[in-house]
Enzyme design. Structure first.
Site, PDB file in Angstrom:
ATOM      1  CB  THR A 140      -0.911   0.015   1.250  1.00 18.93           C
ATOM      2  OG1 THR A 140      -1.552   1.283   1.355  1.00 18.93           O
ATOM      3  CG2 THR A 140      -0.102  -0.230   2.514  1.00 18.93           C
ATOM      4  CE1 TYR A 183      -4.105  -1.918   5.608  1.00 23.08           C
ATOM      5  CE2 TYR A 183      -3.373   0.276   4.969  1.00 23.08           C
ATOM      6  CZ  TYR A 183      -3.775  -1.004   4.620  1.00 23.08           C
ATOM      7  OH  TYR A 183      -3.834  -1.363   3.297  1.00 23.08           O
TER       8      TYR A 183
END
Length: 366
Positions: A140, A183
């Site tokens: 990501t 995250y």
């Protein structure tokens, strides 16, 4: 409608064993599995079905491809089960993850166990085969942090970087990693483990650091899949909440282009092993939340009620991926313009996701 990716390098390769797609019932996973299966490649889909609605994606794959697809309900945290799956596959696409920043802030230990420890389980299982089993990992842009040091100019409807090179090309892979939020940390740890297993153990492995991917089979929520979420709310006339001022910019990429990149990466894995690549729509598909909402209103033919709330932790005012490294290494290009792609998704959602039959007659005007 079926998503067909651009033809990928190595697509004519003969696979003796199935290709595993871990997280294969999710949005990107099911589109990737379908692309492989449509080329006659046997696929083992592994998923724990924890996300609401993904059973629909599993059933869709099974209905389309029959015995060519094998499904196993498995969690990446289950070391023994992951080892059994990878023991008899030729390659692995690892897309299983806890995907929401908000959830990671509430349940950081669970987030770590899924994203970091789960990825380590996949890598160890690949290494334990004693074969050169490639692992392509879905990372990501959050590994670059909040980008607080990138000076911004605030325009009427968007942020743009002060630096002209960032405006021209976006953020490249030379940008230092700066994990932010649980995250970002868990995905960043996994990202680095994948690269190190290529270096330390010779596992053929590569990382794709994704920007915002959108397209058919996406379950859009406030926490993840925001393009589909905006469209779904607009189609039924519900209000939309924007966190921040709506001038945040992202380079959105249609899933068919993302699938092309994943398949190109597998076809060239021995040339690119040990490397990370940014994957996004690039400057040509950079759009602010405000601009996207304006276009959505035009697509659906009516205004959408919008409210604003506080910025979320770690939200980047601007992220546009510089994809030149990926383009040079793999010959990949994004092909679907964001306006065309969002309009296609609006039509798909109206047909496949709206529960009210009458709402399916809403006209997509553009």
């Amino acid at each position: 409608m079926t998503v067909r990716s651009q033809k990928a390098l190595g697509s004519d390769q003969m696979w003796k064993r199935p290709v595993a797609v871990i997280g294969g019932c999710g949005f990107i996973g099911c589109n990737l599995a379908d692309s492989l299966l449509s080329d006659g490649i046997a696929v083992l889909v592994a998923d724990n079905l924890s996300r609401p609605g993904v059973e629909q994606n599993r059933d869709w794959l099974t209905a389309r491809h029959g015995q060519l697809v094998e499904f196993r309900r498995t969690d990446v945290r289950n070391t023994e089960a992951i080892g059994a799956i990878l023991a008899d596959v030729d390659a692995v696409f690892h897309l299983a993850a806890q995907t929401a920043v908000t959830t990671s802030l509430v349940r950081p230990v669970e987030d770590f166990e899924i994203n970091a420890r789960g990825t380590l389980n996949v890598l160890e299982a690949a290494r334990a085969t004693g074969r050169q089993v490639p692992v392509i990992f879905a990372s990501t842009n959050k590994v670059y942090g909040a980008l607080d040091d990138v000076a911004m100019i605030e325009c009427d409807d968007r942020f743009i970087p002060e630096r002209s090179d960032l405006r021209t090309h976006g953020i490249d892979e030379s940008r230092g990693l700066d994990f932010c939020t649980p995250y970002g940390c868990s995905k960043g740890v996994a990202d680095q483990y994948v690269l190190d297993y290529a270096r330390s153990f010779g596992v053929p492995a590569a990382v794709l650091r994704m920007s915002c991917i959108y397209g058919p089979h996406q379950f859009g929520t406030e926490d993840q899949g925001w393009v589909a979420h905006f469209l779904l709310r607009a189609l039924v006339g519900d209000p939309i909440t924007i966190y921040g001022n709506g001038k945040q910019v992202r380079d959105i990429l249609h899933v068919s282009d993302a699938i092309g990149a994943y398949r190109h990466a597998l076809g060239a894995i021995h040339e690119i092993s040990g490397q990370a690549f940014n994957l996004g729509g690039g400057v040509n598909n950079a759009v602010s939340l405000k601009l996207l909402l304006s276009e959505i209103c035009r697509f659906v033919g009516h205004e959408v009620s919008v409210t604003y709330a506080d910025w979320r932790t770690g939200d980047q005012p601007y992220f546009v991926a510089d994809t030149r490294k990926l383009q040079t290494a793999l010959g990949w290009r994004s092909r679907v313009s964001w306006r065309d792609g969002v309009r296609q998704l609006a039509r798909w959602l109206a047909e496949h996701r709206l529960q009210d039959p009458a709402s399916q007659d809403r006209r997509i005007t553009a």
